[in-house]
Design a protein around this motif. Structure first.
Motif, mmCIF file in Angstrom:
data_model
loop_
_atom_site.group_PDB
_atom_site.id
_atom_site.type_symbol
_atom_site.label_atom_id
_atom_site.label_comp_id
_atom_site.label_asym_id
_atom_site.label_seq_id
_atom_site.Cartn_x
_atom_site.Cartn_y
_atom_site.Cartn_z
ATOM 1 N N GLY A 33 0.808 -1.219 0.000
ATOM 2 C CA GLY A 33 0.000 0.000 0.000
ATOM 3 C C GLY A 33 0.843 1.271 0.000
ATOM 4 N N LEU A 49 0.728 4.387 -2.832
ATOM 5 C CA LEU A 49 0.592 5.823 -2.561
ATOM 6 C C LEU A 49 1.736 6.611 -3.197
ATOM 7 N N THR A 107 -3.654 8.971 10.377
ATOM 8 C CA THR A 107 -3.531 7.862 9.427
ATOM 9 C C THR A 107 -2.258 7.088 9.726
ATOM 10 N N ASN A 108 -2.082 5.987 9.037
ATOM 11 C CA ASN A 108 -0.784 5.314 9.022
ATOM 12 C C ASN A 108 0.190 6.282 8.335
ATOM 13 N N ALA A 139 2.440 6.036 6.407
ATOM 14 C CA ALA A 139 2.743 5.732 5.003
ATOM 15 C C ALA A 139 2.101 6.765 4.075
ATOM 16 N N THR A 140 0.934 7.265 4.447
ATOM 17 C CA THR A 140 0.237 8.253 3.617
ATOM 18 C C THR A 140 1.096 9.513 3.469
ATOM 19 N N VAL A 190 -8.229 9.780 3.607
ATOM 20 C CA VAL A 190 -8.069 8.406 4.112
ATOM 21 C C VAL A 190 -9.415 7.924 4.642
ATOM 22 N N GLU A 235 -7.803 0.739 4.178
ATOM 23 C CA GLU A 235 -8.560 0.136 5.287
ATOM 24 C C GLU A 235 -10.040 -0.022 4.967
ATOM 25 N N SER A 290 -4.183 -1.462 0.200
ATOM 26 C CA SER A 290 -3.154 -2.340 0.764
ATOM 27 C C SER A 290 -3.770 -3.717 0.963
ATOM 28 N N LYS A 313 -5.342 -6.515 6.644
ATOM 29 C CA LYS A 313 -6.351 -5.682 5.965
ATOM 30 C C LYS A 313 -7.579 -6.530 5.589
ATOM 31 N N GLY A 365 1.150 -6.494 -0.337
ATOM 32 C CA GLY A 365 0.517 -6.270 -1.635
ATOM 33 C C GLY A 365 -0.286 -4.992 -1.635
ATOM 34 N N PHE A 408 -3.868 5.580 15.620
ATOM 35 C CA PHE A 408 -2.706 6.190 14.966
ATOM 36 C C PHE A 408 -2.292 7.480 15.663
HETATM 37 C C1 PLP Z 1 -1.835 -0.239 5.980
HETATM 38 C C2 PLP Z 1 -1.930 1.151 5.552
HETATM 39 C C3 PLP Z 1 -1.033 1.714 4.627
HETATM 40 C C4 PLP Z 1 0.213 1.017 4.170
HETATM 41 O O1 PLP Z 1 -0.012 -0.162 3.502
HETATM 42 P P1 PLP Z 1 1.174 -1.273 3.459
HETATM 43 O O2 PLP Z 1 0.622 -2.298 2.544
HETATM 44 O O3 PLP Z 1 1.363 -1.755 4.841
HETATM 45 O O4 PLP Z 1 2.372 -0.602 2.899
HETATM 46 C C5 PLP Z 1 -1.257 3.009 4.179
HETATM 47 N N1 PLP Z 1 -2.296 3.722 4.628
HETATM 48 C C6 PLP Z 1 -3.160 3.247 5.538
HETATM 49 C C7 PLP Z 1 -4.296 4.107 5.970
HETATM 50 C C8 PLP Z 1 -2.999 1.949 6.030
HETATM 51 O O5 PLP Z 1 -3.856 1.478 6.955
#
Ligand code: PLP
Length: 377
Positions: free
Chosen positions: A59, A63, A84-85, A87-88, A130, A159, A180, A185, A192, A316
């Protein structure tokens, strides 16, 4: 103490094992061999009501790829839902651009549309929303602002697979959506991810950049600086088997949430997840927030639940509280007061699709006991 009830137990089994074994026996294992990849992309895009799906390794890179496709670069700003996570946010930082956190609505915990316009500057290029914990974002006001101010909108849909906004599947509501398929998930392939879109140019650009931008005439005269973000065909085979179960997973998630809500709704001091009239929530995680007298009890509750074998997780922590990324930046801790408060007093209870009625009972009973909510009842 052993964990008796994990925060999320996977819904995966024989079908996925057989699907993976089949492609491995054929040697169709990589991200460039095997028909399962294309099939998974088409079927998942279809499921989301989208024309195109581009499978990727997770995921986070979905992004990042979306940011790269939109040409987000140094000097640009991207508005991002604060809670958020991370990663965003990282996806924006990978491109050298500046993410601007936007505070959330206190009930859905999603980006607050009313706070967006005043954060738009001449450098703003896009908004990443998100669909947090499975509740879809109120998209219409956001799409309206984006159209007026000529901004791209990207959904972080990691999510919320299968959630509906005004009857439409999330993942189809913006320029591009990023999913993701990580092991906890709603649809899982281990690691993936996928980008879904209705825009042919974005789809082609994502496919090109996500596979090293190999040349069209001479493969090794690359079209651009690309990334290897490909998904393997083994993951795609697992994904296809999972796609057959997604309806069941969502029913299980909604049943789980319904029981928690029934048993906790009259408890004062605990804020529960909501489902707005425009939304079908898929309850990726059952996130509760402690309020009033209970506000400072989150860490205590988590510790005591753990002693009873119940695993939980903090909500988070927002961007504006991250040490690594906001140092020397104009982002202030106090910028997102609602997200800050949630990160201090929120947690999610065990929410896996396999959780039983009895287990939920035990969790609820333990929460009430620990917080002494049974007194006088
Ligand atoms: C899990 C998640 C991600 C990241 O996804 P990965 O597959 O773990 O890299 C990004 N954004 C949100 C909101 C997530 O919950």
């Amino acid at each position: 103490m052993n964990i008796k009830i994990p925060v999320s137990k996977m819904f995966i089994g024989e079908e996925e094992a057989a699907a993976a074994a089949e492609v491995i026996k054929k040697g169709h294992i990589s991200g460039t061999y095997g028909k399962e990849l294309g099939e998974f992309e088409n079927k998942f895009a279809d499921y989301c009501g989208c024309k195109y799906g581009i499978a990727v390794s997770n995921g986070t890179v979905a992004l990042h790829l979306a940011m790269a496709v939109l040409g987000v670069k140094k000097g640009d700003e991207v508005l991002v839902s604060s809670l958020t996570n991370m990663a965003t946010f990282f996806a924006v930082l990978y491109q050298g651009a500046k993410p601007i956190p936007i505070d959330i609505e206190p009930d859905t915990l999603n980006i607050n549309p009313d706070l967006i316009e005043k954060k738009i500057t001449p450098r703003t290029r896009a908004i990443i929303i998100v669909h947090l914990y499975g509740h879809p974002v109120n998209m219409d006001p956001i799409l309206k602002i984006a159209q007026k101010r000529k901004l791209f909108v990207v959904e972080d849909a990691a999510e919320a697979h299968g959630a509906l906004y005004k009857g439409k599947k999330i993942g189809s509501l913006s320029d591009m959506a990023c999913f993701s398929f990580y092991a906890n998930k709603i649809l899982i392939t281990g690691e993936g991810g996928m980008i879904t879109t209705n825009n042919k140019d974005f789809a082609e650009r994502a496919r090109l950049l996500g596979s090293l931008a190999y040349g069209k005439k001479n493969r090794f005269i690359h079209e651009d600086v690309g990334f290897n973000y490909r998904m393997t065909n083994v993951q795609a085979a697992i994904g296809l088997a999972q796609l057959k179960k997604i309806g069941k997973v969502i029913v299980a998630k909604r049943t789980m949430a319904k029981q928690y809500i029934k048993e906790l709704k009259d408890v004062s001091g605990i804020q529960l997840p909501v489902e707005k009239p425009y939304a079908k929530n898929v309850y990726w995680m059952f996130n509760i927030v402690l309020k009033g007298k209970l506000e400072n009890k989150r860490d205590f509750l988590m510790k005591k639940l753990k002693e009873k074998g119940i695993e939980t997780r903090e909500s988070f922590a927002p961007y504006n509280l991250q040490k690594a990324t906001v140092k020397g930046n104009s982002i202030k801790k106090g910028d997102c007061p609602i997200a800050n408060a949630i990160s201090k007093s929120g947690l999610y209870l065990p929410s896996g699709p396999n959780i039983t009625k009895k287990e939920i009972n035990y969790v609820v009973k333990s929460v009430k006991e620990i917080l002494k909510l049974n007194r006088g009842c």
